[in-house]
Scaffold this motif. Sequence first.
Motif, PDB file in Angstrom:
ATOM      1  N   UNK A  69      42.069  32.540  43.023  1.00  0.00           N
ATOM      2  CA  UNK A  69      43.272  33.164  42.466  1.00  0.00           C
ATOM      3  C   UNK A  69      43.559  34.482  43.190  1.00  0.00           C
ATOM      4  N   UNK A  96      45.490  45.861  41.768  1.00  0.00           N
ATOM      5  CA  UNK A  96      44.776  45.227  40.662  1.00  0.00           C
ATOM      6  C   UNK A  96      43.271  45.506  40.723  1.00  0.00           C
ATOM      7  N   UNK A 125      48.912  35.688  36.557  1.00  0.00           N
ATOM      8  CA  UNK A 125      49.200  37.077  36.892  1.00  0.00           C
ATOM      9  C   UNK A 125      48.437  38.031  35.980  1.00  0.00           C
ATOM     10  N   UNK A 179      45.693  37.266  34.295  1.00  0.00           N
ATOM     11  CA  UNK A 179      44.267  37.106  34.572  1.00  0.00           C
ATOM     12  C   UNK A 179      43.838  37.879  35.814  1.00  0.00           C
ATOM     13  N   UNK A 180      44.740  37.941  36.804  1.00  0.00           N
ATOM     14  CA  UNK A 180      44.408  38.660  38.033  1.00  0.00           C
ATOM     15  C   UNK A 180      44.119  40.126  37.782  1.00  0.00           C
ATOM     16  N   UNK A 181      44.739  40.681  36.741  1.00  0.00           N
ATOM     17  CA  UNK A 181      44.579  42.118  36.576  1.00  0.00           C
ATOM     18  C   UNK A 181      43.332  42.504  35.787  1.00  0.00           C
ATOM     19  N   UNK A 182      42.599  41.522  35.266  1.00  0.00           N
ATOM     20  CA  UNK A 182      41.316  41.863  34.647  1.00  0.00           C
ATOM     21  C   UNK A 182      40.385  42.404  35.722  1.00  0.00           C
ATOM     22  N   UNK A 183      39.688  43.496  35.388  1.00  0.00           N
ATOM     23  CA  UNK A 183      38.903  44.155  36.429  1.00  0.00           C
ATOM     24  C   UNK A 183      37.562  43.473  36.697  1.00  0.00           C
ATOM     25  N   UNK A 218      50.435  43.087  32.604  1.00  0.00           N
ATOM     26  CA  UNK A 218      49.339  43.104  33.581  1.00  0.00           C
ATOM     27  C   UNK A 218      48.593  44.434  33.519  1.00  0.00           C
TER      28      UNK A 218
END
Lengths: 295, 252
Positions: free
Chosen positions: A159, A174, B100, B102-106, B166
């Motif tokens: 991803x 991010x 999108x 999920x991508x921003x979880x660190x 996000x």
Amino acid sequence: MEYVLHIIVVAGIYVGLAIALDLLIGHTGLLSLAHAAFYGLGAYTSALLSVYLDTPFLVSLVAGACLAILLSLLCGIIVLRLSAEAFAIGTFGLQMVLFSIYNNWMEMTKGPFGLKDIPRPAILGLSPQSHLGFSIMAVAYAVVAYLIASRASTSPFGRVLRAIREDEVLAWSFGKSTHRFKITVFALSAALAAIGGGIYAHYVTYIDPTSFTVMESVLVVSMVIIGGAASRYGAAVGAVVLVVFPELLCFLGLPGSVAANLRQILYGGFLVALMIWRPQGLLGTYTFSKGGIRG
Amino acid sequence: MTDTLLEICGLNKSFEGVNALCGFSCSMKRGEILGLIGPNGAGKTTLFNVITGFIEPEDGEVILKGVNLTNSAPHRIAKLGVARTFQDVRLVRQVSVVDNVLLSFRAQLGEKLGNVFFHWSKSQKCERENFKVAMSLLEKTGLYEESNELANDLSYGQQKLLSLVCCLAADAEILLLDEPVAGTAPAMIEQILSIIRDLPKQDKSVIVIEHNLEAISRICDRAIFMDAGAKISEGTPEEVHNDPKIIEAYLD
């Protein structure tokens, strides 16, 4: 029958190569022109070890993959700092350097004369001497490459690769170390290509540098793009099409010199037609735009 | 003071001779919503880019909870608890809405290739937990129905909302929002503003750039007016609004 099995071996190896390259082109948006060189690195490493040191087949294969990982890490750390365009040029350079080594290091690779008498492999006491044995091995390689690539690309790791493909700045914001992701996938892709090279070397028992030229890299890129980048079976279908299609021309009964040229013409025409009417490739959903690889 | 979260001292940055930031300093407290206003080219977005590490300042420091962020890479700063949105809504457009988020979880186990192959079940478990959180965030913000659509297929307002979601998923302490309501419909403005207004309750602090002064005065505790890379005026939104220096700056 042997002829068909031979086609299966060749197709299997190319399917694996195309899947490996699609990790970079389709999933990460990085164009590598060095995949024939990594394929060659696997072939030469594995062949040389087997010829000179008599190492077992699997050990030679893994050694080739390790060397490819090492080299791709080394290059990746430098070249992947730059833009995607610079990466394409950098890998082109790497391809040229490695080809020159294969072609000129006479003591080791025997240069243009090639390495001969590469032993046929033995795995756990079984030795797939026959075409059938090799075709099973090549198909197994393609399947393993597919499983590894699909596990990697459907995971959170994959991803992030797609995020990098579309907007690297955003992925960075991010909190993703995009550099690390790109290096990792480059190494994975190179290792998979090198394993294909090892299988090839032990199959044909003779290798010379002409199998690892930049045109070979371009051929694998074409397979990915024709089949459809970043799609489930696109790279595999592209590889099969480009392996089988030229063979079919042989049955037209044309003289060899004409058939060879016709092959080039059709191949070029096919690529042009595809770019006009189906730029996302046969099975692809992801379109390459004019301004490079973008969404 | 112990509850100072972010401290910015004397930032300087110029682009080809134009001063984008000119000795800019400010500080913010935990749980505060700080508005940043000023004409186009005042250096507001440059300030965000410096805080998040995308641009290196020539001079000055950014200190978050006593840690000097200056010259750190953007992904490190993001991991230290800074999340941002971009003025030109940036999303990963060809992946789904929930991806999108999920991508921003660190912290994600599955983002390490080694875990993907050797700790598959553990990383899948982490993924499932993140997925639940992401879906509940989408539910709360009214994007649940669209969770499987491509981010590109959302309306402009929904895209702005998604980029805010996000930021929420990033579990950051400071959110830098670059024009979060510009160009969206009134109903969406209300929704986005109410999300922002609730952030201090979740122990999050916000710096928001906005041209919509009414929006600023409704959500911000404090506002800073910037022009030519420097702080012209500071105070409550009303004080800043009525500052004669601002009228002067806009009339120039």
